[in-house]
Design an enzyme around this catalytic site. Structure first.
Site, PDB file in Angstrom:
ATOM      1  N   SER A 275       1.048  -0.982  -0.334  1.00  0.00           N
ATOM      2  CA  SER A 275      -0.095  -0.132  -0.373  1.00  0.00           C
ATOM      3  C   SER A 275       0.783   1.131  -0.237  1.00  0.00           C
ATOM      4  O   SER A 275       2.380   1.276   0.461  1.00  0.00           O
ATOM      5  CB  SER A 275      -1.248   0.617   0.974  1.00  0.00           C
ATOM      6  OG  SER A 275      -1.896  -1.035   1.527  1.00  0.00           O
TER       7      SER A 275
HETATM    8  N1  SAH Z   1      -0.411  -4.367   3.452  1.00  0.00           N
HETATM    9  C1  SAH Z   1      -0.740  -5.500   1.879  1.00  0.00           C
HETATM   10  C2  SAH Z   1      -1.598  -4.990   1.516  1.00  0.00           C
HETATM   11  C3  SAH Z   1      -1.339  -6.414   0.617  1.00  0.00           C
HETATM   12  S1  SAH Z   1      -2.788  -5.444  -0.707  1.00  0.00           S
HETATM   13  C4  SAH Z   1       0.813  -4.684   2.086  1.00  0.00           C
HETATM   14  O1  SAH Z   1       0.846  -3.011   1.855  1.00  0.00           O
HETATM   15  O2  SAH Z   1       1.693  -5.303   1.738  1.00  0.00           O
HETATM   16  C5  SAH Z   1      -3.735  -6.787   0.221  1.00  0.00           C
HETATM   17  C6  SAH Z   1      -4.209  -8.056   0.364  1.00  0.00           C
HETATM   18  O3  SAH Z   1      -4.513  -8.988   0.817  1.00  0.00           O
HETATM   19  C7  SAH Z   1      -3.403  -9.135  -0.495  1.00  0.00           C
HETATM   20  O4  SAH Z   1      -1.750  -9.476   0.189  1.00  0.00           O
HETATM   21  C8  SAH Z   1      -4.454 -10.004  -0.752  1.00  0.00           C
HETATM   22  O5  SAH Z   1      -4.007 -11.275  -1.360  1.00  0.00           O
HETATM   23  C9  SAH Z   1      -5.098  -9.813   0.510  1.00  0.00           C
HETATM   24  N2  SAH Z   1      -6.641 -10.546   0.553  1.00  0.00           N
HETATM   25  C10 SAH Z   1      -7.657 -10.486  -0.149  1.00  0.00           C
HETATM   26  N3  SAH Z   1      -9.192 -10.874   0.179  1.00  0.00           N
HETATM   27  C11 SAH Z   1      -8.249 -11.462   1.152  1.00  0.00           C
HETATM   28  C12 SAH Z   1      -9.314 -12.060   2.584  1.00  0.00           C
HETATM   29  N4  SAH Z   1     -10.455 -12.689   1.883  1.00  0.00           N
HETATM   30  N5  SAH Z   1      -8.337 -12.977   3.734  1.00  0.00           N
HETATM   31  C13 SAH Z   1      -7.566 -12.855   3.557  1.00  0.00           C
HETATM   32  N6  SAH Z   1      -6.810 -11.708   2.365  1.00  0.00           N
HETATM   33  C14 SAH Z   1      -6.909 -11.074   1.318  1.00  0.00           C
END
Ligand code: SAH
Length: 222
Positions: free
Chosen positions: A71
Site C-alpha cells: 500500500s
Molecule cells: N497491507 C498490505 C496490502 C497488501 S494488498 C501491504 O501493504 O503489503 C491486500 C492483500 O489482501 C493481498 O495480499 C491479498 O491477497 C489479501 N487478501 C484479499 N482478500 C483476502 C481475504 N479474504 N483474506 C485474507 N487476505 C486477503
C-alpha cells in the site's frame, strides 16, 4: 540500473504533506507521533521487490506479485493512526501482503495477528518478519473475511483490501471501544476508507474518511 536518490526522510516529508493536503477529510493536520516514528523506523525497502527497489521510498503503491500491491505509505500511516493503538493493544490485520503494514503495527502495539489468503505472500512476509526480528507477529493463511476467532476480541482490526460490505465476523471480533478500519467499495462512488467504532455498549458508529483505491477483499473462497 536506476539509482535510488530518495530515502526515508523524503518519504516522511511526502506523508506529512499529503496529511496537510487532506486535513479537511481526515480532521487533523498531523498524524500520531508514534505512527510517524514507526513509518521512519520500518525499512520499506525490505518489503518492496528487488527489481522495484527504486520505488521503495515513493509515496505510492508498488506491485508485489500475484496481482497485489504494497500500500501507499500515506494510507498505511493514516490507517494506523485511525486505529488509535496503545502499546498494550492486540490487533488483527486482514491482508498481510508484503507485511509492511503488519510491521508498522508491530511497532505500535503488543501483538499483531495477520491473515493472508495467498500462501506465497504469507510465506515471504513471514521470512521478512524473521529477518527483521519481529517477535510479536502471528500469521495465518486463510480467508480473513471470517477474522481469526481464536484470538478475539481485538482492540483494533484493519483490513487492507476493499470489501463490498463490512464483514459481520470482524464487527463481532472487535472489543467495545475498539476501531475497525476498512476500505469499502460503494458501487459507482469507488471506495471509501471507513472507521467503524464499537462503543462500550456494543453500538456501531461508522465514519467515512477518504476515497481510496485498494485491491478487492476476496469474499468467497472458504
Ligand atoms: N497491507 C498490505 C496490502 C497488501 S494488498 C501491504 O501493504 O503489503 C491486500 C492483500 O489482501 C493481498 O495480499 C491479498 O491477497 C489479501 N487478501 C484479499 N482478500 C483476502 C481475504 N479474504 N483474506 C485474507 N487476505 C486477503
Amino acid at each position: 540500473m536506476a539509482t535510488i536518490n530518495r530515502n526515508v526522510t523524503h518519504l516522511i516529508e511526502d506523508i506529512e504533506r499529503e496529511v496537510r493536503y487532506t486535513q479537511n477529510y481526515i480532521g487533523k493536520n498531523k498524524l500520531d507521533k508514534r505512527v510517524m516514528q514507526a513509518m521512519a523506523t520500518v525499512p520499506r525497502e525490505k518489503f518492496v521487490p528487488e527489481h522495484l527497489q527504486y520505488h521503495a521510498f515513493d509515496d505510492g503503491p508498488v506491485p508485489i506479485g500475484y496481482g497485489q500491491t504494497i500500500s501507499q505509505p500515506y494510507i498505511v500511516a493514516l490507517m494506523s493512526d485511525l486505529l488509535d493503538l496503545k502499546p498494550e493493544h492486540r490487533v488483527l490485520e486482514i491482508g498481510t501482503g508484503s507485511g509492511y503494514q503488519t510491521a508498522i503495527l508491530a511497532q505500535l502495539c503488543e501483538k499483531v495477528f495477520s491473515v493472508e489468503r495467498i500462501v506465497e505472500l504469507s510465506l515471504q512476509a513471514q521470512e521478512r518478519f524473521k529477518q527483521l526480528k519481529y517477535k510479536n507477529i502471528e500469521t495465518r493463511i486463510g480467508n480473513g473475511y471470517h477474522g481469526w476467532q481464536e484470538h478475539a476480541p481485538y482492540d483494533g482490526i484493519i483490513v487492507t483490501a476493499a470489501a463490498t460490505h463490512i464483514p459481520q465476523p470482524l464487527i463481532d471480533q472487535l472489543k467495545p471501544g475498539g476501531n475497525l478500519v476498512i476500505p469499502v467499495s460503494a458501487s459507482y462512488f469507488g471506495q471509501s476508507l471507513m472507521q467503524v467504532k464499537k462503543d462500550l455498549a456494543g453500538g456501531i458508529e461508522t465514519k467515512d474518511i477518504l476515497s481510496v483505491a485498494f485491491v478487492p477483499l476476496v469474499h468467497d473462497d472458504e
